[in-house]
Design a protein around this motif. Structure first.
Motif, short mmCIF file in Angstrom:
data_model
loop_
_atom_site.label_atom_id
_atom_site.label_comp_id
_atom_site.label_asym_id
_atom_site.label_seq_id
_atom_site.Cartn_x
_atom_site.Cartn_y
_atom_site.Cartn_z
N PHE A 1 -11.64 -1.53 -7.69
CA PHE A 1 -10.37 -2.09 -7.19
C PHE A 1 -10.13 -3.41 -7.89
O PHE A 1 -11.04 -4.25 -8.00
CB PHE A 1 -10.42 -2.31 -5.68
CG PHE A 1 -9.18 -3.00 -5.14
CD1 PHE A 1 -8.07 -2.26 -4.78
CD2 PHE A 1 -9.13 -4.38 -5.02
CE1 PHE A 1 -6.92 -2.88 -4.31
CE2 PHE A 1 -7.99 -5.01 -4.55
CZ PHE A 1 -6.89 -4.26 -4.19
N THR A 2 -8.90 -3.63 -8.38
CA THR A 2 -8.55 -4.91 -9.00
C THR A 2 -7.15 -5.32 -8.58
O THR A 2 -6.26 -4.48 -8.43
CB THR A 2 -8.58 -4.83 -10.54
OG1 THR A 2 -7.57 -3.92 -10.99
CG2 THR A 2 -9.92 -4.36 -11.04
N ARG B 1 -5.45 5.68 -8.38
CA ARG B 1 -4.28 5.58 -7.49
C ARG B 1 -3.12 5.01 -8.31
O ARG B 1 -3.22 3.91 -8.86
CB ARG B 1 -4.60 4.70 -6.30
CG ARG B 1 -5.74 5.24 -5.43
CD ARG B 1 -6.15 4.25 -4.35
NE ARG B 1 -5.04 3.97 -3.44
CZ ARG B 1 -5.07 3.02 -2.50
NH1 ARG B 1 -6.15 2.26 -2.38
NH2 ARG B 1 -4.03 2.82 -1.70
N ASN C 1 -11.85 5.90 -8.61
CA ASN C 1 -13.26 6.26 -8.52
C ASN C 1 -13.57 7.26 -9.63
O ASN C 1 -12.80 8.20 -9.85
CB ASN C 1 -13.56 6.90 -7.16
CG ASN C 1 -15.04 7.16 -6.97
OD1 ASN C 1 -15.76 6.31 -6.44
ND2 ASN C 1 -15.51 8.32 -7.37
N ASN D 1 -5.00 -1.98 -9.57
CA ASN D 1 -5.69 -0.74 -9.96
C ASN D 1 -6.71 -0.37 -8.90
O ASN D 1 -7.33 -1.25 -8.29
CB ASN D 1 -6.42 -0.88 -11.29
CG ASN D 1 -5.50 -0.95 -12.48
OD1 ASN D 1 -4.85 0.02 -12.83
ND2 ASN D 1 -5.42 -2.12 -13.11
N ALA D 2 -6.87 0.91 -8.68
CA ALA D 2 -7.93 1.40 -7.80
C ALA D 2 -8.26 2.82 -8.21
O ALA D 2 -7.39 3.58 -8.64
CB ALA D 2 -7.51 1.35 -6.33
N THR E 1 0.50 3.39 -9.39
CA THR E 1 1.25 2.24 -8.90
C THR E 1 2.66 2.23 -9.47
O THR E 1 2.97 2.91 -10.44
CB THR E 1 0.54 0.92 -9.28
OG1 THR E 1 0.55 0.79 -10.70
CG2 THR E 1 -0.89 0.88 -8.76
N GLN F 1 -5.18 -9.21 -0.33
CA GLN F 1 -6.49 -9.27 -0.96
C GLN F 1 -6.89 -10.74 -1.07
O GLN F 1 -6.24 -11.54 -1.74
CB GLN F 1 -6.44 -8.64 -2.36
CG GLN F 1 -7.70 -8.82 -3.19
CD GLN F 1 -8.88 -7.98 -2.68
OE1 GLN F 1 -8.71 -7.20 -1.74
NE2 GLN F 1 -10.04 -8.16 -3.26
N LYS G 1 -16.72 2.90 -8.09
CA LYS G 1 -15.53 2.82 -7.26
C LYS G 1 -14.93 1.45 -7.51
O LYS G 1 -15.59 0.43 -7.31
CB LYS G 1 -15.87 3.00 -5.78
CG LYS G 1 -14.66 2.95 -4.86
CD LYS G 1 -15.08 3.13 -3.41
CE LYS G 1 -13.86 3.06 -2.48
NZ LYS G 1 -14.27 3.21 -1.06
N ASP H 1 0.83 -1.19 0.00
CA ASP H 1 0.00 0.00 0.00
C ASP H 1 0.87 1.25 0.00
O ASP H 1 2.11 1.18 -0.02
CB ASP H 1 -1.00 -0.01 1.17
CG ASP H 1 -0.35 0.13 2.53
OD1 ASP H 1 0.85 0.51 2.60
OD2 ASP H 1 -1.03 -0.11 3.55
N GLN I 1 -13.40 -5.74 -7.46
CA GLN I 1 -14.50 -5.23 -6.66
C GLN I 1 -14.97 -3.89 -7.24
O GLN I 1 -14.15 -3.04 -7.60
CB GLN I 1 -14.07 -5.05 -5.21
CG GLN I 1 -13.79 -6.35 -4.49
CD GLN I 1 -13.24 -6.14 -3.10
OE1 GLN I 1 -12.07 -6.36 -2.85
NE2 GLN I 1 -14.10 -5.71 -2.19
N THR I 2 -16.28 -3.72 -7.33
CA THR I 2 -16.86 -2.50 -7.86
C THR I 2 -18.12 -2.15 -7.08
O THR I 2 -18.99 -3.00 -6.88
CB THR I 2 -17.26 -2.67 -9.35
OG1 THR I 2 -16.17 -3.20 -10.09
CG2 THR I 2 -17.69 -1.35 -9.94
#
Length: 843
Positions: free
Chosen positions: A463-464, A549, A511, A508-509, A551, A318, A461, A310, A424-425
């Motif tokens: 996240f993968t 975000r 919004n 990936n993350a 990376t 995860q 929103k 992070d 997640q979405t």
């Protein structure tokens, strides 16, 4: 979130005010003449007797007969759906002409291609009662096609418009599939239906609809389903269900309807499998991975841990469970108002959807490779990491600490990589449409004008986390570790980490929120009772805002493995997205009926496609090049009694098309550099669907599409030559696909018997831009029978009864250059023979 509620409240207020005005006008103008009622739309229990009388509401200012509209459209009633007994909504759509489908992924996440448009959804836009459940064609790893629209007994019918005015009545739409729900009437009716199948399939459907009193009606229904799966993953494939309901109140000049839906469903995603040994393509892998029920899905991935860094430098985990599948949970509420005010017709619709997705899937990536060669390729890296004393690398089953060796030579002799994806979405979508329509007479015929506005606020929103694994080449494979051994046979370190070859290879993350306002208008000019012209225009304003975000690559510091040496992690930096776009769509058509049984039409349309909200992950935001689709069609229609034939010639040009492949380098004389080319995709074709009712009990229906989908004019600013792909057949698009459905209907006293068959044929396709690896043509047979007596009905459905071999998709992660063989040896096969028994009773 405030914007969501503002738009929802605005839509609800619009409908409420319109309804209130309707009631007030009724009270104040009790002596006024009542406008002529609009034609009634057939319900599930009053299906039309022939296609000539089908009523169409999609893509038209007012309800019309199918024969009268100047575009290609089909209406599939609940009776049609019952007889076809599709595995998914995509499977159902695949019976129509002009739409090629790949329905081998399971109940959801399937592929539709409309008239050669080279995208996985083909700009086929789904609506429910005239509004989408989600604004965009695709959310982040969910789609608003078969992902959000699941068939049940609350589906009264589905109207599918191909080309025509679709770009005017929806965003990014080269076609519209409008799912129209059952609504109540003065007669209470209900139905319960149970389905069992030989693939461990158990499903219960039910609905009831009727009057509540005071011109108010209700309908409610849904399904529950459990399914082991068409392929044996070692855990259930599908489990869950949905419920839909609506309440409709008839006004003196129209109606108002409130609808609600809740869906909670798990669906496993089937990916491509290897079918032959790449070292010797004549050698089948069928004894390791069965062609019809084998899969790379495995219980070994029930407790996945994807480690990543992070922004603070801490290691995060995860978790994933492959049996979770594609878990979609969402709810939708919608309001629909229709009312007549003298010569004016007012339509107001509003909807709000909120939900979440947790998607776990095991994606095919690299082709299988010789296990010995694969292991030796890591020997140098192992010596660098663990010391020069390393003498060899070898395999063991993951998690055994190297104590349970695995010798691939006693098995297939192959190993392969595949990628676990945890996605997640959280998403929302609010949408509203307000339009007014007025018909007036002129010196030359009548005009029916419609003007409207559409607005949407939506967002995601996201996240993968992806992780690559090393596995056996067999169905339900075990995960493998690749260890580094010294001369004493001791393990000195691992290339892998409990089966993981690359920890968090992608991360990936972000919004994103989108806002869109559209204004549209149409005019239908009936010059005579035989000649009609129509035209429409739609202009859209888009605005996107959000962040991703950022990376970078990190070493997580575990000296015992190489798997974490290049792991993605968040840097703490944020990439901001701010983007505004506009799009203009138009259509123009003409229709001429030579008689009430013979007619013809012409149409031209233009569709402009903006970006979607996932553009946030392309940071910095790239230069936006609008994509256009030009759609032209000409049709002939014949209808008489129970027989009909609709034939449409079409031309589609998709421009620009971005494609990445190896171009020819004049400096080296080789095609060894991959770059992005810009070109076009062009498809010319003819589609037809019809039904012929023969004397006696026999009839035959079907559809056929003949087309020439090809790439044109590839160029690049790098100096590389992409002309090798020019003129080649578009990837995964056939030149011919069809289905034929003969039926024999008999009556024995009070018992009706229907026996029917189905034959589907799909022509040769290719996996790559250069058409070097073919997906062979295939044909598959289905059989079914329905026995009805009074309120009871029993149906038996058999699919692919001859176990026909048919390949779809290929290996999309690695097929840009083909598979190195003339005929594909990696792909997603048809499901094997399966049978379902369906028993229902209606009241």
């Amino acid at each position: 979130m405030m914007r969501i509620y503002l738009l929802a409240c605005s839509a609800l207020c619009t409908v409420s005010l319109a309804a209130g005005a309707a009631s007030a006008q009724t009270q104040d103008q009790s002596q006024a003449s009542v406008p002529a009622p609009t034609p009634s739309v057939p319900t599930a229990d009053t299906a039309p007797q022939d296609e000539h009388s089908d009523i169409i509401v999609t893509g038209s200012a007012r309800q019309q007969r199918r024969f009268d509209v100047s575009y290609a459209v089909n209406s599939l009633s609940q009776a049609d759906i019952q007889k076809l007994a599709p595995k998914s909504t995509t499977d159902l759509i695949g019976t129509l002409p002009g739409i090629h489908v790949e329905a081998t992924g399971g109940e959801v996440q399937n592929i539709t291609r409309v008239r050669g448009i080279p995208t996985d959804r083909g700009f086929l836009y789904y609506q429910q009662d005239g509004l989408p459940l989600f604004q965009e064609l695709d959310g982040w790893f969910f789609n608003q096609g078969d992902g959000m629209n699941r068939l049940d007994l609350m589906t009264d019918r589905i109207e599918v418009v191909r080309g025509g005015p679709a770009p005017i009545y929806a965003s990014t739409a080269a076609a519209i599939a409008n799912v129209i729900e059952v609504t109540g009437s003065d007669t209470t009716r209900a139905k319960v239906q149970a389905t069992v199948g030989d693939t461990g399939y158990y499903r219960l459907d039910a609905y009831q609809a009727g009057p509540l009193g005071g011109d108010t009606y209700y309908a409610v229904g849904g399904f529950l389903r459990y399914h082991d799966g068409y392929r044996d993953s070692g855990f259930p494939s599908d489990r869950g269900g949905q419920i839909r309901a609506n309440i409709k109140h008839d006004l003196a000049n129209g109606f108002i309807k409130l609808s609600a839906q809740y869906t909670d469903d798990h669906n496993v995603f089937y990916l491509s499998i290897p079918t032959n040994d790449p070292r010797n393509p004549t050698v089948s892998l069928n004894k390791y991975i069965d062609y019809f029920d084998g899969t790379l899905n495995t219980p070994e991935l029930r407790n996945v841990n994807i480690r990543y860094r992070d922004a603070t430098g801490a290691i995060q985990n995860q978790r994933g469970d492959l049996a979770n599948g594609r878990h979609m949970q969402f709810g939708n509420v919608a309001v629909d108002y229709e009312g007549d005010y003298g010569d004016w017709h007012v339509s107001a619709k509003g909807g709000l959807t909120m939900g979440k997705l947790h998607f776990d899937a095991f994606y095919s990536t690299s082709n299988p490779v010789d296990a010995g060669i694969f292991a030796s390729n890591y020997l140098t890296a192992a010596r660098t990491a663990f010391g020069s004393g390393i003498t060899r690398t070898g395999y063991s089953f993951a998690g055994t600490g190297g104590q349970t060796p695995y010798d691939p030579s006693t098995d297939s002799g192959l190993v392969m990589q595949a990628q676990y994806r945890s996605i997640q979405t959280d998403f929302y979508s609010s949408q509203g449409d307000l339009s007014v329509t007025r018909k007036f007479n002129t010196g030359i015929g009548t005009h029916d004008l419609r003007v409207g506005s559409y607005g949407s606020l939506w967002g995601q929103k996201m996240f993968t986390a992806y992780q690559n694994y090393l596995i056996q080449v067999r169905s339900q494979p075990r995960l493998l570790d690749l260890a580094a051994y010294d001369s004493n046979g001791s393990v000195r370190g691992y290339v892998t980490d409990n089966g993981s070859l690359n920890d968090a290879v992608s991360l990936n993350a972000g919004n994103v929120d989108g806002r869109m306002i559209a204004a549209y208008g149409t005019d239908t000019w009936d010059v005579t009772d035989r000649l009609r012209f129509d035209a429409g225009i739609r202009h859209e304003w888009y605005s996107y805002s959000g962040y991703a975000r950022l990376t970078a690559s990190y070493n997580l510091g575990n000296a015992a493995t190489l798997a974490d040496n290049n792991t993605r992690g968040f840097t703490g930096a944020i990439g901001q997205l701010r983007l505004k776009q506009q799009a203009t769509n138009w259509t123009a058509g003409a229709n001429y009926d030579l008689s009430r049984h013979l007619g013809m039409y012409l149409r031209a349309s233009r569709l402009e496609v903006p970006q979607n909200t996932t553009i946030a992950f392309n940071f910095p935001t790239p230069a936006v090049i609008p994509t256009n689709a030009k759609l032209y069609e000409a049709g002939v229609k014949l209808a008489a009694g129970g027989s009909y034939l609709y034939v449409t010639g079409f031309y589609t040009k998709f421009d620009p098309l971005n494609a990445s492949f190896a171009g020819f380098n004049p400096a080296t004389g080789r095609a060894d550099v991959t770059t992005t080319f810009i070109g076009t995709a062009e498809t010319k074709g003819v589609e037809a669907d019809g039904r012929l009712r023969l004397p006696g009990p026999f009839s035959i229906a079907g559809s056929v599409t003949v087309q020439n989908p090809r790439y044109l004019n590839f160029s690049s600013n790098t100096g590389l030559d992409g002309s090798r792909a020019n003129g080649k057949q578009i990837i995964r698009e056939p030149k011919l696909f069809l289905n034929v459905r003969p039926t024999a209907d008999f009556t024995f006293g009070t018992t009706d018997v229907s026996i029917y068959g189905r034959y589907d044929y799909v022509g040769r396709r290719y996996t790559d831009f250069f058409n070097s690896t073919a997906l062979p043509a295939y044909g598959a047979f289905g059989l079914g029978g329905i026995v009805s007596n009074g309120a009871w009905q029993v149906q038996v459905v058999g699919d692919n009864i001859t176990n026909a071999h048919g390949f779809t998709e290929g290996n999309t992660a690695g097929d840009r250059f083909g598979q190195g063989v003339p005929t594909a040896i990696f792909g997603r096969p048809l499901f094997g023979r399966n049978v379902r028994l369906i028993v229902s009773r209606k009241w």
